[in-house]
Design an enzyme around this catalytic site. Structure first.
Site, PDB file in Angstrom:
ATOM      1  CB  SER A  22      62.225 -32.096  12.155  1.00 12.40           C
ATOM      2  OG  SER A  22      62.597 -30.783  12.433  1.00 12.40           O
ATOM      3  NE  ARG A  26      63.453 -35.466  16.011  1.00 10.66           N
ATOM      4  CZ  ARG A  26      63.850 -34.195  15.822  1.00 10.66           C
ATOM      5  NH1 ARG A  26      64.076 -33.743  14.594  1.00 10.66           N
ATOM      6  NH2 ARG A  26      64.025 -33.384  16.854  1.00 10.66           N
ATOM      7  NE  ARG A 121      72.411 -22.883  15.540  1.00 10.71           N
ATOM      8  CZ  ARG A 121      71.447 -23.628  15.004  1.00 10.71           C
ATOM      9  NH1 ARG A 121      71.597 -24.122  13.773  1.00 10.71           N
ATOM     10  NH2 ARG A 121      70.349 -23.876  15.672  1.00 10.71           N
ATOM     11  CB  SER A 166      65.864 -26.883  22.766  1.00 15.38           C
ATOM     12  OG  SER A 166      66.649 -27.580  21.827  1.00 15.38           O
ATOM     13  CD  GLN A 168      68.355 -28.442  16.847  1.00 18.27           C
ATOM     14  OE1 GLN A 168      69.230 -27.800  17.412  1.00 18.27           O
ATOM     15  NE2 GLN A 168      68.068 -28.282  15.571  1.00 18.27           N
ATOM     16  CG  ASP A 313      62.426 -23.785  12.749  1.00 22.66           C
ATOM     17  OD1 ASP A 313      63.235 -23.175  13.483  1.00 22.66           O
ATOM     18  OD2 ASP A 313      62.473 -25.021  12.580  1.00 22.66           O
ATOM     19  NE  ARG A 344      66.631 -18.688  11.414  1.00 24.95           N
ATOM     20  CZ  ARG A 344      66.264 -19.942  11.243  1.00 24.95           C
ATOM     21  NH1 ARG A 344      65.262 -20.446  11.953  1.00 24.95           N
ATOM     22  NH2 ARG A 344      66.880 -20.710  10.358  1.00 24.95           N
ATOM     23  NE  ARG A 388      63.501 -22.820   9.286  1.00 23.58           N
ATOM     24  CZ  ARG A 388      63.022 -23.868   8.606  1.00 23.58           C
ATOM     25  NH1 ARG A 388      62.169 -23.685   7.620  1.00 23.58           N
ATOM     26  NH2 ARG A 388      63.387 -25.093   8.897  1.00 23.58           N
TER      27      ARG A 388
END
Ligand code: S3P
Length: 428
Positions: A22, A26, A121, A166, A168, A313, A344, A388
């Site tokens: 992450s 950024r 998604r 979120s 994001q 996550d 997931r 993951r």
């Protein structure tokens, strides 16, 4: 690639987790928006952050790479150019969502695409607020990549209560807000990871249980050098493996310990895990520490749903830990897991079933009846091409009585290219 996994009697050793994904994304994006040269040390070698670099290069950003050191010659937030090619975000939701915020804000003509997983998604969550702000952004069927962004007549700052916890989404709106004269205010009731506001130094203030964060054209984008800490989300696999395999002791160096990322640490502590935090310090604006995990018998836990965004996550590997806890654990409020690289919750259901665990899925979580004597079956696990899922299955497999394997195991390169090497080093 099919990866075989031998049972590990115990896991021992010292390692440095890969650089945080992450923060890598950024740092590259923000360095590109600043004016002047920035250096990023310890940039992630994984595939997702590489997608961000190639998209930035296509937008005319001058980047140099020497191993894990990236040099970025930023031209300022308004100088990104129309790319000659489609921007391929690969498997990376963070690349697509954050870049959309920047490009919708800047009004740069671009098309963003991704792989099959990313194309399935939902992007509606960003398309709606970015359009409300005056951005010109459309999605296939209103919801999916490819996303098409074009010029606009100016960004309008707005007050935006986040409908989902979120980071994001929060970041996409705040980044578009950097192009508006009037401030954009994002109201966050439940804290999600805060790397965007920390790295950009955005103003925020407490608001109820959460906070309100502001961005506007008058925010300077700081010219700075970055040092990316180790990825706590990667370290979490070893925190679980080290906890559940008797006799284990694993030292993890320079892990990111941002409190908006370490929900899994808190959950493991509630389970009675033996995790020592040593040498706390800072890597720029991000807290870091060394961690030592030693095996112990785990207690069951039903985490407060408020911890979910800060462990989102890590929940899959925490489900593995719950299989070895002494009793019934329950995760609720985790519907967002259904919107990741794969569903997931569904995928972990298949992995836990293959292992022979005792569990029940719900729409927003799972109930697991664990036991310290649980012995996973030696099976071939699917990975669903999700990094993951592959790593959570591998941690499970270390406790089997015989060799297990993971299908399409190369997907770990999305966040953790050295995962299989680290597993064999710790198991040796
Ligand atoms: C990320 C935020 C999280 C996380 C993802 C990375 C980020 O997604 O699952 O792996 O870098 O902002 P959401 O913010 O959508 O929950």
């Amino acid at each position: 690639m099919i990866q075989s996994i031998q049972p590990a009697e115990k896991l021992t050793g010292t390692l440095t987790p890969p650089p945080d994904k992450s923060i890598s994304h950024r740092s590259a994006m923000f360095a590109a928006l600043a004016e002047g040269q920035s250096v990023i040390e310890n940039y992630s070698p994984a595939a997702d952050p590489a997608s961000t670099l190639s998209c930035l290069a296509a937008l005319g950003v001058d980047l140099g790479r020497d191993g894990d050191r990236i040099t970025v010659n930023g031209k300022g937030r308004k100088k990104l150019i129309k790319p000659a090619v489609m921007l391929d975000c690969g498997n990376s939701g963070t690349t697509m969502r954050l870049l959309s915020g920047i490009l919708a804000g800047a009004g740069v003509d671009a098309v963003l695409t991704g792989d099959d997983s990313l194309s399935a998604r939902t992007m509606k969550r960003i398309v709606e607020p970015l359009s409300q702000m005056g951005g010109s952004i459309t999605a296939k069927s209103g919801e999916f990549a490819p996303l098409k962004i074009s010029g606009h007549h100016g960004i309008r700052g707005m007050r935006y209560p986040l409908p989902i916890a979120s980071a994001q989404l929060k970041s996409a709106v705040l980044l578009a807000g950097l192009y508006g004269e009037k401030p954009t205010e994002v109201v966050e009731a439940v804290p999600s990871r805060d790397h965007t506001e920390r790295l950009l130094g955005l103003k925020s203030e407490p608001f109820g249980t959460g906070k309100v964060i502001r961005s506007s054209l008058s925010d300077e984008i700081p010219l700075q050098n970055y040092r990316v800490p180790g990825d706590f989300s990667a370290a979490a696999f070893w925190l679980v493996a080290g906890s559940v395999r008797p006799g284990s002791e694993i030292a993890l160096k320079k892990c990111g310990m941002n409190p908006t990322r370490t929900g899994a640490y808190q959950i493991l502590k509630l389970m009675g895990a033996d995790i020592e935090v040593l040498n706390p310090g800072m890597a720029g604006s991000e807290p870091v520490a060394d961690l030592v995990v030693r095996s112990t018998e785990l207690k069951p836990v039903s985490p407060d749903p408020a911890l979910v965004p800060n462990s989102i996550d890590e929940l899959p590997v925490l489900m593995v830990a719950m299989c070895f806890a002494n009793g019934i654990s329950k995760i609720t409020g985790a519907e967002e897991l259904r919107h990741k690289e794969t569903d997931r919750l569904d995928a972990m259901g298949k992995i836990l079933k293959a292992a022979g665990a005792d569990f029940e899925l719900s729409e927003d979580g799972i109930t697991i009846e664990g036991s310290p004597s649980f012995k996973p079956k030696p099976v071939q696990y699917p990975s669903f091409h999700d990094h993951r899922m592959a790593m959570a299955a591998a941690v499970m497999a270390t406790a089997a009585g015989r060799e297990s394997s993971v299908l399409d195991a190369e997907c770990t390169a999305i966040s953790y290219p050295d995962f299989w090497t680290h597993l064999s080093e710790l198991s040796a």
